[in-house]
Design an enzyme around this catalytic site. Structure first.
Site, PDB file in Angstrom:
ATOM      1  N   HIS A 218       0.819  -1.218   0.000  1.00  0.00           N
ATOM      2  CA  HIS A 218       0.000   0.000   0.000  1.00  0.00           C
ATOM      3  C   HIS A 218       0.854   1.270   0.000  1.00  0.00           C
ATOM      4  O   HIS A 218       0.414   2.321   0.453  1.00  0.00           O
ATOM      5  CB  HIS A 218      -0.966  -0.004   1.198  1.00  0.00           C
TER       6      HIS A 218
ATOM      7  N   CYS B  73       6.778  24.355  -4.958  1.00  0.00           N
ATOM      8  CA  CYS B  73       6.126  24.869  -6.176  1.00  0.00           C
ATOM      9  C   CYS B  73       4.705  25.352  -5.890  1.00  0.00           C
ATOM     10  O   CYS B  73       4.039  25.888  -6.777  1.00  0.00           O
ATOM     11  CB  CYS B  73       6.106  23.792  -7.273  1.00  0.00           C
TER      12      CYS B  73
ATOM     13  N   PRO C 252      -4.801 -12.767  17.155  1.00  0.00           N
ATOM     14  CA  PRO C 252      -5.646 -13.150  18.289  1.00  0.00           C
ATOM     15  C   PRO C 252      -7.068 -13.507  17.857  1.00  0.00           C
ATOM     16  O   PRO C 252      -7.789 -14.178  18.592  1.00  0.00           O
ATOM     17  CB  PRO C 252      -5.654 -11.916  19.196  1.00  0.00           C
TER      18      PRO C 252
ATOM     19  N   ALA D 210       1.269 -10.637  18.049  1.00  0.00           N
ATOM     20  CA  ALA D 210       2.348 -10.825  17.081  1.00  0.00           C
ATOM     21  C   ALA D 210       3.728 -10.916  17.733  1.00  0.00           C
ATOM     22  O   ALA D 210       4.505 -11.830  17.428  1.00  0.00           O
ATOM     23  CB  ALA D 210       2.310  -9.689  16.057  1.00  0.00           C
TER      24      ALA D 210
HETATM   25  N1  APR Z   1      -0.986  -9.027  17.133  1.00  0.00           N
HETATM   26  C1  APR Z   1      -1.411  -9.552  15.958  1.00  0.00           C
HETATM   27  N2  APR Z   1      -2.590  -9.230  15.398  1.00  0.00           N
HETATM   28  C2  APR Z   1      -3.366  -8.369  16.051  1.00  0.00           C
HETATM   29  C3  APR Z   1      -3.004  -7.801  17.276  1.00  0.00           C
HETATM   30  C4  APR Z   1      -1.747  -8.167  17.832  1.00  0.00           C
HETATM   31  N3  APR Z   1      -1.300  -7.659  18.991  1.00  0.00           N
HETATM   32  N4  APR Z   1      -4.012  -6.982  17.683  1.00  0.00           N
HETATM   33  C5  APR Z   1      -4.952  -7.051  16.730  1.00  0.00           C
HETATM   34  N5  APR Z   1      -4.572  -7.877  15.748  1.00  0.00           N
HETATM   35  C6  APR Z   1      -5.264  -8.226  14.487  1.00  0.00           C
HETATM   36  C7  APR Z   1      -6.760  -8.033  14.515  1.00  0.00           C
HETATM   37  O1  APR Z   1      -7.409  -9.176  15.067  1.00  0.00           O
HETATM   38  C8  APR Z   1      -7.086  -7.849  13.034  1.00  0.00           C
HETATM   39  O2  APR Z   1      -7.346  -9.096  12.410  1.00  0.00           O
HETATM   40  O3  APR Z   1      -4.818  -7.352  13.490  1.00  0.00           O
HETATM   41  C9  APR Z   1      -5.787  -7.259  12.458  1.00  0.00           C
HETATM   42  C10 APR Z   1      -5.897  -5.802  12.036  1.00  0.00           C
HETATM   43  O4  APR Z   1      -6.804  -5.710  10.979  1.00  0.00           O
HETATM   44  P1  APR Z   1      -7.015  -4.356  10.166  1.00  0.00           P
HETATM   45  O5  APR Z   1      -7.108  -3.216  11.120  1.00  0.00           O
HETATM   46  O6  APR Z   1      -8.141  -4.570   9.235  1.00  0.00           O
HETATM   47  O7  APR Z   1      -5.624  -4.157   9.397  1.00  0.00           O
HETATM   48  P2  APR Z   1      -5.194  -4.658   7.958  1.00  0.00           P
HETATM   49  O8  APR Z   1      -5.655  -6.049   7.718  1.00  0.00           O
HETATM   50  O9  APR Z   1      -3.755  -4.369   7.838  1.00  0.00           O
HETATM   51  O10 APR Z   1      -6.002  -3.674   7.024  1.00  0.00           O
HETATM   52  C11 APR Z   1      -5.793  -3.736   5.644  1.00  0.00           C
HETATM   53  O11 APR Z   1      -7.126  -1.794   5.314  1.00  0.00           O
HETATM   54  O12 APR Z   1      -7.833   0.306   5.945  1.00  0.00           O
HETATM   55  C12 APR Z   1      -6.982  -0.400   5.118  1.00  0.00           C
HETATM   56  O13 APR Z   1      -5.139   0.399   3.981  1.00  0.00           O
HETATM   57  C13 APR Z   1      -5.522  -0.048   5.249  1.00  0.00           C
HETATM   58  O14 APR Z   1      -3.609  -1.505   4.896  1.00  0.00           O
HETATM   59  C14 APR Z   1      -4.863  -1.384   5.561  1.00  0.00           C
HETATM   60  C15 APR Z   1      -5.862  -2.382   5.029  1.00  0.00           C
END
Ligand code: APR
Length: 248
Positions: free
Chosen positions: A120, A151, A215, A233
């Site tokens: 991204h 600019c 989780p 993580a």
């Molecule tokens: N360790 C691992 N995973 C975790 C933890 C943790 N401590 N805490 C939360 N999570 C998990 C959540 O359960 C969830 O599944 O991380 C995930 C976060 O999900 P999103 O917020 O949806 O993030 P992501 O999947 O990266 O989103 C994708 O969406 O809004 C857009 O562009 C943005 O790149 C992003 C994309």
């Protein structure tokens, strides 16, 4: 969970090509909030109003005020956590070649991973919408909103807004990495956003073992991933590496 950690370590010990797909959950322990789920950014604001390219084009100052300025403050301060450091250690052990990340915070590179595909884009740079000059985000003066290039053009993050295409090389290389790997670690992503969420599907279809670290369950759980380690993580990476060290 202990058994699955041991299994992941043993799977990694036997693998030759390993990739990781990371999402916002990988950076939560670096104090960068996730987007979805409890406490996620999209609970407080509507992504279509602050993270869609049409919203930015219509009112860049609004998007800078509601989202980008705060994001800059958080990311400027962020440091790699045990998940990032663990992935860098896996690379040093010869057990990880490429990280595909949906995150724009640059923390995998800061931790030491050398092949990071920024699916991204990156928040490390802003680019001028008029002349395409790139300016390092930490040097951008946010006393004027929206910040401008020398600019006079408006600066925007060098990242992908909703409604924009994934950088072509990132997409192409990620597909290749997913096709070639024996194991894909899928860490801290809700797997809700395409086409990033397709990469574990490609890996699985081409014979890889897909291991989730999260989780919470995701749409991949029980469908695409071979197993999920339901932990955070950083702690999970530490435990996998401790077990892997004993096997190598
Ligand atoms: N360790 C691992 N995973 C975790 C933890 C943790 N401590 N805490 C939360 N999570 C998990 C959540 O359960 C969830 O599944 O991380 C995930 C976060 O999900 P999103 O917020 O949806 O993030 P992501 O999947 O990266 O989103 C994708 O969406 O809004 C857009 O562009 C943005 O790149 C992003 C994309």
């Amino acid at each position: 969970m202990d058994d699955l950690i041991k299994k992941a370590a043993s799977d990694l010990a036997q693998a030759t090509m390993v990739s990781a797909l990371t999402g916002a959950g990988a950076s939560i322990e670096s104090k960068i909030p996730a987007f979805r789920g409890k406490g996620g950014l999209w609970e407080k604001m509507d992504p279509m109003e602050v993270a869609h390219i049409d919203a930015f084009m219509q009112d860049p100052a609004k998007v800078w005020k509601l989202l980008i300025r705060d994001m800059k403050e958080v990311i400027d301060q962020a440091q790699p956590n045990d998940c990032h450091k663990g992935l860098a250690q896996l690379e040093a052990l010869g057990k990880l070649q490429t990280v595909i990340t949906q995150n724009i915070d640059g923390l995998h590179q800061m931790a030491g991973n050398t092949d990071v595909i920024e699916f991204h884009g990156t928040f490390a740079w802003q680019r001028c919408m008029d002349c395409d000059t790139h300016v390092e985000t930490r040097r951008v003066d946010v006393s004027e909103i929206p910040p401008r290039c020398h600019c006079g053009g408006i600066l925007r993050p060098n990242a992908v807004f909703f409604g924009e295409l994934i950088p072509q090389e990132a997409l192409w290389r990620s597909r290749q990495v997913a096709t070639d790997c024996d194991i894909m670690l899928v860490i801290g992503t809700s797997a809700m956003v395409q086409p990033a969420a397709m990469m574990p599907v490609v890996a699985k279809e081409t014979g890889a073992t897909v291991i989730e670290i999260n989780p919470e369950s995701t749409p991949l759980t029980g469908e695409i991933s071979d197993y999920i380690i339901k932990g955070t993580a950083g702690d999970t990476m530490n435990r996998i590496i401790a077990d892997l060290d004993a096997l190598l």
